[in-house]
Design an enzyme around this catalytic site. Sequence first.
Site, PDB file in Angstrom:
ATOM      1  CB  ALA A 191      -0.902  -0.002   1.229  1.00  0.00           C
ATOM      2  CG  ASN A 238       7.563  10.075  -9.019  1.00  0.00           C
ATOM      3  OD1 ASN A 238       8.080  10.435  -7.969  1.00  0.00           O
ATOM      4  ND2 ASN A 238       7.914   8.969  -9.640  1.00  0.00           N
ATOM      5  CB  THR A 258      10.320   2.531  -5.734  1.00  0.00           C
ATOM      6  OG1 THR A 258      10.748   3.090  -6.971  1.00  0.00           O
ATOM      7  CG2 THR A 258      10.422   3.632  -4.674  1.00  0.00           C
ATOM      8  CG  ASP A 259      14.024   1.884  -9.663  1.00  0.00           C
ATOM      9  OD1 ASP A 259      13.032   2.599  -9.412  1.00  0.00           O
ATOM     10  OD2 ASP A 259      14.310   1.497 -10.823  1.00  0.00           O
ATOM     11  CD  GLU A 260      10.406   6.695  -8.917  1.00  0.00           C
ATOM     12  OE1 GLU A 260      10.141   7.706  -8.266  1.00  0.00           O
ATOM     13  OE2 GLU A 260       9.714   6.285  -9.859  1.00  0.00           O
ATOM     14  CE1 TYR A 288       5.847   6.139  -4.550  1.00  0.00           C
ATOM     15  CE2 TYR A 288       7.589   6.434  -6.177  1.00  0.00           C
ATOM     16  CZ  TYR A 288       6.775   5.600  -5.436  1.00  0.00           C
ATOM     17  OH  TYR A 288       6.883   4.237  -5.573  1.00  0.00           O
ATOM     18  CE  LYS A 292       7.514   2.723  -1.531  1.00  0.00           C
ATOM     19  NZ  LYS A 292       6.423   1.797  -1.059  1.00  0.00           N
ATOM     20  CG  ASN A 349       9.552   2.638 -13.994  1.00  0.00           C
ATOM     21  OD1 ASN A 349      10.572   2.929 -13.373  1.00  0.00           O
ATOM     22  ND2 ASN A 349       8.644   3.534 -14.344  1.00  0.00           N
ATOM     23  CE1 TYR A 357       3.867  13.994 -18.615  1.00  0.00           C
ATOM     24  CE2 TYR A 357       5.251  13.258 -16.803  1.00  0.00           C
ATOM     25  CZ  TYR A 357       4.000  13.509 -17.332  1.00  0.00           C
ATOM     26  OH  TYR A 357       2.895  13.290 -16.559  1.00  0.00           O
TER      27      TYR A 357
END
Length: 345
Positions: free
Chosen positions: A83, A88, A125-127, A161, A165, A190, A218
């Site tokens: 959850a 982003n 996440t890898d972010e 975001y 995380k 992703n 984008y």
Amino acid sequence: MTEYKNIIVTGGAGFIGSNFVHYVVNNHPEVNITVLDKLTYAGNRANLAGLPEDRVKLVVGDIADAELVNKLVSQADAVVHYAAESHNDNSLIDPSPFIETNIIGTYTLIEACRKYGVRFHHVSTDEVYGDLPLREDLPGHGEGVGEKFTPESRYKPSSPYSSSKASSDLLVRAWVRSFGLKATISNCSNNYGPYQHIEKFIPRQITNILSGIRPKLYGSGKNVRDWIHTNDHSSAVWMILTKGKIGETYLIGADGEKNNKEVLELILELMGQSSEAYDQVKDRPGHDLRYAIDSTKLREELGWKPEFTDFKSGLKHTIDWYTENRSWWEDEKQAVESKYAQNGQ
Ligand code: NAD
Ligand code: TDX
């Protein structure tokens, strides 16, 4: 057979969580699942339709509701935590639910798991690692420069975001070290596949074309994402939950690097459109340039490998799914696009 017979899947009515629930139901007949999901705009009961009612129960509720979380966790063997507020672009408009759900919600869950001694797997996440330079900007085009994320990479998140995380990952790490929480963490690249909300890049472009709207890219479209089919993410999470070493972080990726323009051109080709039939729109502020995962640890220590590595065929199946399931997304399309239009995207 697994020791985890009753598991809670938070966010199990969202994109990746629901794909994981389908994966477990299909592959591990001894496991029963309680999905804890708030059913925000991103959660959808329909994602769980057709699953056996005696094995999958949906509890509609908030992961930051300590009373509810304690009650459910006290009856479970493990929690797999998907959850989150996950987009982003939304986090750049209003960060507040990202702080509430991703940070306070995760804190609430790990406190309950600590109290009841329950196994916890944190899906991230890898972010959290920020971004990498584009290969074209590296000497020798990046060959042999050690230019991928590894579990040792420095945390350097860019957006509200990804920073929320990153915060949640650090809470989990601290709870392992200070309180002996039985936890693992995975950071995945992703995902794509069925049931992904149409605000996200791939389903947005597919459903644009199906609605007679031009796709929206984008900026330059040079930004690179490392695509993995969501089924491969599910098999990796199951493996880490059942075989992973407590306290460890595993990176999940399937060597699927592509820039956004390439992905869009493939969608256009597969949908019979001209390769120029799209609009370039305003870039995302702080837009991460490139993500790339080194998943050696997961592959070598646990023996995982991805199965759905033919991106073109995975994309074709995904396009077919959105084409055949118009009723799943059509009602929301206009609202999603007008929100983007207000933002010049
Ligand atoms: P999603 O937005 O499709 O689904 C999120 C789900 O969480 C929804 O069902 C929503 O209703 C639920 N939810 C939100 N707030 C909640 C709350 N307070 N209490 C209970 N439920 C709540 O997201 P997704 O793309 O499926 O991502 C799932 C997880 O995987 C996230 O933790 C995300 O950070 C991580 N992740 C996603 C990707 C990706 O490519 N999408 C990649 C790596 C990691
Ligand atoms: O219309 C668009 N046009 C476009 O060019 C949209 C929605 C996106 N993009 C670009 C931005 C990104 O470079 O496409 C790329 C992918 O965008 P998103 O689908 O928004 O994903 P991203 O920001 O990369 O984050 C995703 O992967 C990591 C998930 O949403 C996160 O939850 C996950 O942690």
